[in-house]
Design a protein around this motif. Structure first.
Motif, PDB file in Angstrom:
ATOM      1  N   ARG A 337       0.832  -1.206   0.000  1.00  0.00           N
ATOM      2  CA  ARG A 337       0.000   0.000   0.000  1.00  0.00           C
ATOM      3  C   ARG A 337       0.867   1.257   0.000  1.00  0.00           C
ATOM      4  NH1 ARG A 337      -3.611  -3.415   3.125  1.00  0.00           N
ATOM      5  NH2 ARG A 337      -2.474  -2.967   5.047  1.00  0.00           N
ATOM      6  N   GLU A 338       1.981   1.210   0.715  1.00  0.00           N
ATOM      7  CA  GLU A 338       2.899   2.352   0.744  1.00  0.00           C
ATOM      8  C   GLU A 338       3.512   2.589  -0.640  1.00  0.00           C
ATOM      9  OE1 GLU A 338       5.800   1.680   3.721  1.00  0.00           O
ATOM     10  OE2 GLU A 338       4.384   1.829   5.417  1.00  0.00           O
ATOM     11  N   LEU A 339       3.921   1.520  -1.290  1.00  0.00           N
ATOM     12  CA  LEU A 339       4.506   1.652  -2.625  1.00  0.00           C
ATOM     13  C   LEU A 339       3.486   2.204  -3.617  1.00  0.00           C
ATOM     14  CD1 LEU A 339       6.561  -1.681  -2.818  1.00  0.00           C
ATOM     15  CD2 LEU A 339       7.457   0.641  -2.564  1.00  0.00           C
ATOM     16  N   LEU A 340       2.217   1.764  -3.484  1.00  0.00           N
ATOM     17  CA  LEU A 340       1.166   2.267  -4.367  1.00  0.00           C
ATOM     18  C   LEU A 340       0.952   3.759  -4.153  1.00  0.00           C
ATOM     19  CD1 LEU A 340      -1.125   1.907  -6.383  1.00  0.00           C
ATOM     20  CD2 LEU A 340      -2.598   1.193  -4.481  1.00  0.00           C
ATOM     21  N   ARG A 341       0.900   4.187  -2.882  1.00  0.00           N
ATOM     22  CA  ARG A 341       0.716   5.615  -2.593  1.00  0.00           C
ATOM     23  C   ARG A 341       1.885   6.440  -3.140  1.00  0.00           C
ATOM     24  NH1 ARG A 341      -1.410   3.488   2.426  1.00  0.00           N
ATOM     25  NH2 ARG A 341       0.656   3.644   3.392  1.00  0.00           N
ATOM     26  N   GLU A 342       3.088   5.867  -3.041  1.00  0.00           N
ATOM     27  CA  GLU A 342       4.269   6.566  -3.534  1.00  0.00           C
ATOM     28  C   GLU A 342       4.209   6.727  -5.052  1.00  0.00           C
ATOM     29  OE1 GLU A 342       9.108   5.835  -3.730  1.00  0.00           O
ATOM     30  OE2 GLU A 342       7.928   4.899  -2.129  1.00  0.00           O
ATOM     31  N   ARG A 343       3.806   5.659  -5.777  1.00  0.00           N
ATOM     32  CA  ARG A 343       3.697   5.761  -7.232  1.00  0.00           C
ATOM     33  C   ARG A 343       2.622   6.769  -7.629  1.00  0.00           C
ATOM     34  NH1 ARG A 343       4.174   0.065  -6.934  1.00  0.00           N
ATOM     35  NH2 ARG A 343       1.911  -0.146  -7.189  1.00  0.00           N
ATOM     36  N   GLN A 344       1.512   6.741  -6.922  1.00  0.00           N
ATOM     37  CA  GLN A 344       0.419   7.672  -7.239  1.00  0.00           C
ATOM     38  C   GLN A 344       0.826   9.111  -7.007  1.00  0.00           C
ATOM     39  OE1 GLN A 344      -2.709   6.039  -4.761  1.00  0.00           O
ATOM     40  NE2 GLN A 344      -3.536   4.810  -6.431  1.00  0.00           N
ATOM     41  N   SER A 345       1.579   9.353  -5.951  1.00  0.00           N
ATOM     42  CA  SER A 345       2.005  10.722  -5.658  1.00  0.00           C
ATOM     43  C   SER A 345       2.972  11.252  -6.713  1.00  0.00           C
ATOM     44  CB  SER A 345       2.671  10.789  -4.276  1.00  0.00           C
ATOM     45  OG  SER A 345       3.893  10.061  -4.262  1.00  0.00           O
ATOM     46  N   LYS A 346       3.720  10.344  -7.352  1.00  0.00           N
ATOM     47  CA  LYS A 346       4.676  10.738  -8.387  1.00  0.00           C
ATOM     48  C   LYS A 346       4.086  10.634  -9.788  1.00  0.00           C
ATOM     49  CE  LYS A 346       8.734   9.208  -5.735  1.00  0.00           C
ATOM     50  NZ  LYS A 346       9.901   8.280  -5.727  1.00  0.00           N
ATOM     51  N   GLY A 347       2.842  10.148  -9.873  1.00  0.00           N
ATOM     52  CA  GLY A 347       2.212   9.977 -11.174  1.00  0.00           C
ATOM     53  C   GLY A 347       2.847   8.881 -11.997  1.00  0.00           C
ATOM     54  N   GLU A 348       3.425   7.883 -11.331  1.00  0.00           N
ATOM     55  CA  GLU A 348       4.117   6.798 -12.023  1.00  0.00           C
ATOM     56  C   GLU A 348       3.192   5.610 -12.245  1.00  0.00           C
ATOM     57  OE1 GLU A 348       8.606   7.635 -10.226  1.00  0.00           O
ATOM     58  OE2 GLU A 348       7.449   5.893  -9.562  1.00  0.00           O
ATOM     59  N   THR A 349       3.436   4.884 -13.310  1.00  0.00           N
ATOM     60  CA  THR A 349       2.712   3.648 -13.608  1.00  0.00           C
ATOM     61  C   THR A 349       3.680   2.482 -13.518  1.00  0.00           C
ATOM     62  OG1 THR A 349       1.198   4.792 -15.108  1.00  0.00           O
ATOM     63  CG2 THR A 349       1.337   2.399 -15.321  1.00  0.00           C
ATOM     64  N   TRP A 350       3.287   1.459 -12.791  1.00  0.00           N
ATOM     65  CA  TRP A 350       4.167   0.302 -12.644  1.00  0.00           C
ATOM     66  C   TRP A 350       4.256  -0.472 -13.958  1.00  0.00           C
ATOM     67  CZ3 TRP A 350       3.681  -4.994 -13.129  1.00  0.00           C
ATOM     68  CH2 TRP A 350       4.757  -5.741 -12.631  1.00  0.00           C
ATOM     69  N   VAL A 351       5.483  -0.891 -14.308  1.00  0.00           N
ATOM     70  CA  VAL A 351       5.718  -1.625 -15.552  1.00  0.00           C
ATOM     71  C   VAL A 351       6.409  -2.948 -15.211  1.00  0.00           C
ATOM     72  CG1 VAL A 351       6.910  -1.610 -17.780  1.00  0.00           C
ATOM     73  CG2 VAL A 351       5.950   0.509 -16.854  1.00  0.00           C
ATOM     74  N   PRO A 352       5.916  -4.082 -15.729  1.00  0.00           N
ATOM     75  CA  PRO A 352       6.571  -5.367 -15.475  1.00  0.00           C
ATOM     76  C   PRO A 352       8.019  -5.357 -15.946  1.00  0.00           C
ATOM     77  CG  PRO A 352       4.406  -5.692 -16.459  1.00  0.00           C
ATOM     78  CD  PRO A 352       4.703  -4.229 -16.543  1.00  0.00           C
ATOM     79  N   GLN A 353       8.873  -6.124 -15.269  1.00  0.00           N
ATOM     80  CA  GLN A 353      10.285  -6.164 -15.614  1.00  0.00           C
ATOM     81  C   GLN A 353      10.589  -7.183 -16.703  1.00  0.00           C
ATOM     82  OE1 GLN A 353      13.169  -6.364 -12.445  1.00  0.00           O
ATOM     83  NE2 GLN A 353      11.757  -5.457 -10.971  1.00  0.00           N
ATOM     84  N   HIS A 354       9.810  -8.270 -16.753  1.00  0.00           N
ATOM     85  CA  HIS A 354      10.194  -9.404 -17.590  1.00  0.00           C
ATOM     86  C   HIS A 354       9.218  -9.705 -18.728  1.00  0.00           C
ATOM     87  CE1 HIS A 354      13.191 -10.149 -14.504  1.00  0.00           C
ATOM     88  NE2 HIS A 354      12.230 -10.097 -13.602  1.00  0.00           N
ATOM     89  N   PHE A 355       8.144  -8.923 -18.821  1.00  0.00           N
ATOM     90  CA  PHE A 355       7.136  -9.160 -19.846  1.00  0.00           C
ATOM     91  C   PHE A 355       6.613  -7.846 -20.402  1.00  0.00           C
ATOM     92  CE2 PHE A 355       7.110 -12.872 -17.133  1.00  0.00           C
ATOM     93  CZ  PHE A 355       6.971 -13.937 -18.016  1.00  0.00           C
ATOM     94  N   SER A 356       6.289  -7.862 -21.701  1.00  0.00           N
ATOM     95  CA  SER A 356       5.533  -6.774 -22.313  1.00  0.00           C
ATOM     96  C   SER A 356       4.072  -7.204 -22.300  1.00  0.00           C
ATOM     97  CB  SER A 356       6.003  -6.524 -23.744  1.00  0.00           C
ATOM     98  OG  SER A 356       7.353  -6.122 -23.767  1.00  0.00           O
TER      99      SER A 356
END
Length: 384
Positions: A337-356
């Motif tokens: 939940r902390e990581l999600l809040r951090e991404r949202q505050s920075k306007g970042e979208t999580w991207v998989p490392q090993h798959f498109s």
């Protein structure tokens, strides 16, 4: 098994599920049926369980990613290499059907694996066969698998989403998404799906694989249809581990073989012309003496590895320390939940490392591995 290094990072690897897994489990809650039904007392029939949280009392010490991986790397005989070594297309296809049956594992009533966190990975090798999984979405839960064997020119690509719904006296989990097995040197791609998982509370408690599996290879004009589970919904007729079906030509619809048996015992194949009966699949050859994976290179283990992410919770469950298990599970979830809040505050979208990853409007997920070959893993399955 618990492994530590100097900075006290822990990995917990538990033994793989076997055909007799139900009788081996000793960490299930007492008064199981009453406790399970109490979990769903405020859940309406037909509800999607994507956000349903399961207390650790009802978990067993594995992540879903580990369970998916075990279906392909925890096996006694090397059935995948047989698929590629067969000299003619029919023998290769029947070998693929046998391998597909081998991926069915006996679910355990009353306990379930952990829901993987976003970005969680699981990386294991068995000889030259290297397997890498990643959780590419959390809501909805979507998992991707890439496995390769350079020696035998084999590649697996899976992308699957589990959708669970409560039906009052049962929970049905639809396993969406395709599974591909590629025999690269043969130029053949086999596409298949997974049966659904049905958990029944009443009148006869149990967990069953149910539904139709289709295995298709356009390059050799062959398709298989396998029906898993009993004909009766309440399970009073037939066997919940039964397999019946056929292998036929796509272009003509002509049946070549009739299949019948049980995936936890044997499945036979009858030639439609000669009526000759042969054993297609023998579960004892697949499941006997399964080995628990071991850590071969602790420094090479990613921080996102399932065995590391859930180590504290797994150890607590195996010790039946339910208070500690609750704390450990809460700690993992709060960090997410902390990581999600951090991404949202920075306007970042999580991207998989090993798959498109691609997502279609009709709800379908698809994924492509970012590397041609999966590298050898720091966790390995001992070979007998």
């Amino acid at each position: 098994m618990v492994t530590r290094n100097e900075d006290e990072r822990k990995l917990v690897l538990s033994r793989p599920l076997s055909i007799d897994g139900e009788s081996e489990v000793d960490y299930r809650a007492p008064n199981l049926i009453n406790r399970i039904l109490s979990l769903f007392k405020n859940v309406r029939p037909g509800s999607d369980l994507a956000h349903f949280k399961l207390p650790p009392l009802f978990n067993f010490p594995k992540s879903h990613l580990q369970c998916y991986g075990e279906t392909v790397y925890c096996i006694r005989s090397d059935m995948l290499s047989r698929c590629n070594l067969a000299n003619n297309s029919i023998d290769r296809f029947t070998s693929v059907v046998a391998w597909s049956i081998s991926t069915l594992r006996p679910p355990i009533f009353g306990v379930a694996p952990y829901n993987p966190i976003l970005g969680e990975t699981h990386h294991v090798s068995r000889a030259t066969f290297n397997v890498l999984l990643e959780q590419i979405s959390h809501h909805p839960p979507v998992s991707a698998l890439h496995a390769t064997d350079e020696e035998h020119n084999i590649e697996l690509i899976w992308c699957q989403q589990c959708v669970s719904k409560f039906h009052g006296a049962s929970v049905e989990t639809e396993v969406r998404g395709k599974r591909q097995l590629k025999l690269l040197s043969r130029g053949e791609t086999y596409e298949m799906n997974s049966p659904n998982l049905l958990i029944r509370f009443l009148p006869m408690p149990g967990v069953h694989w149910a539904g139709t599996v289709r295995i298709r290879c356009p390059e050799n004009d062959l398709e298989a249809e396998l029906r898993c589970g009993p004909k009766s919904f309440i399970g009073l007729r037939g066997s919940h581990r039964s397999v019946k079906g056929k292998i036929y030509e796509i272009s003509t619809g002509r049946t070549l073989f009739e299949l019948n048996g049980h995936w936890d015992r044997t499945v036979t194949m009858k030639d439609s012309n000669s009526r000759k009966l042969t054993v297609l699949y023998n579960a004892e050859e697949v499941f006997s003496e399964l080995k628990t994976p071991i850590v071969n290179d602790l420094q090479g283990v990613r921080s996102t590895e399932s065995a590391a992410v859930w180590s504290e919770l797994s150890q607590a469950i195996m010790s039946q320390d339910w208070e500690k298990a609750k704390e450990a599970k809460n700690a993992v979830e709060e960090k997410q939940r902390e990581l999600l809040r951090e991404r949202q505050s920075k306007g970042e979208t999580w991207v998989p490392q090993h798959f498109s990853v691609t997502y279609s409007k009709d709800g379908g997920w698809d994924c492509s591995p970012t590397r041609q070959w999966v590298p050898p893993a720091p966790i390995v399955v001992p070979i007998s």
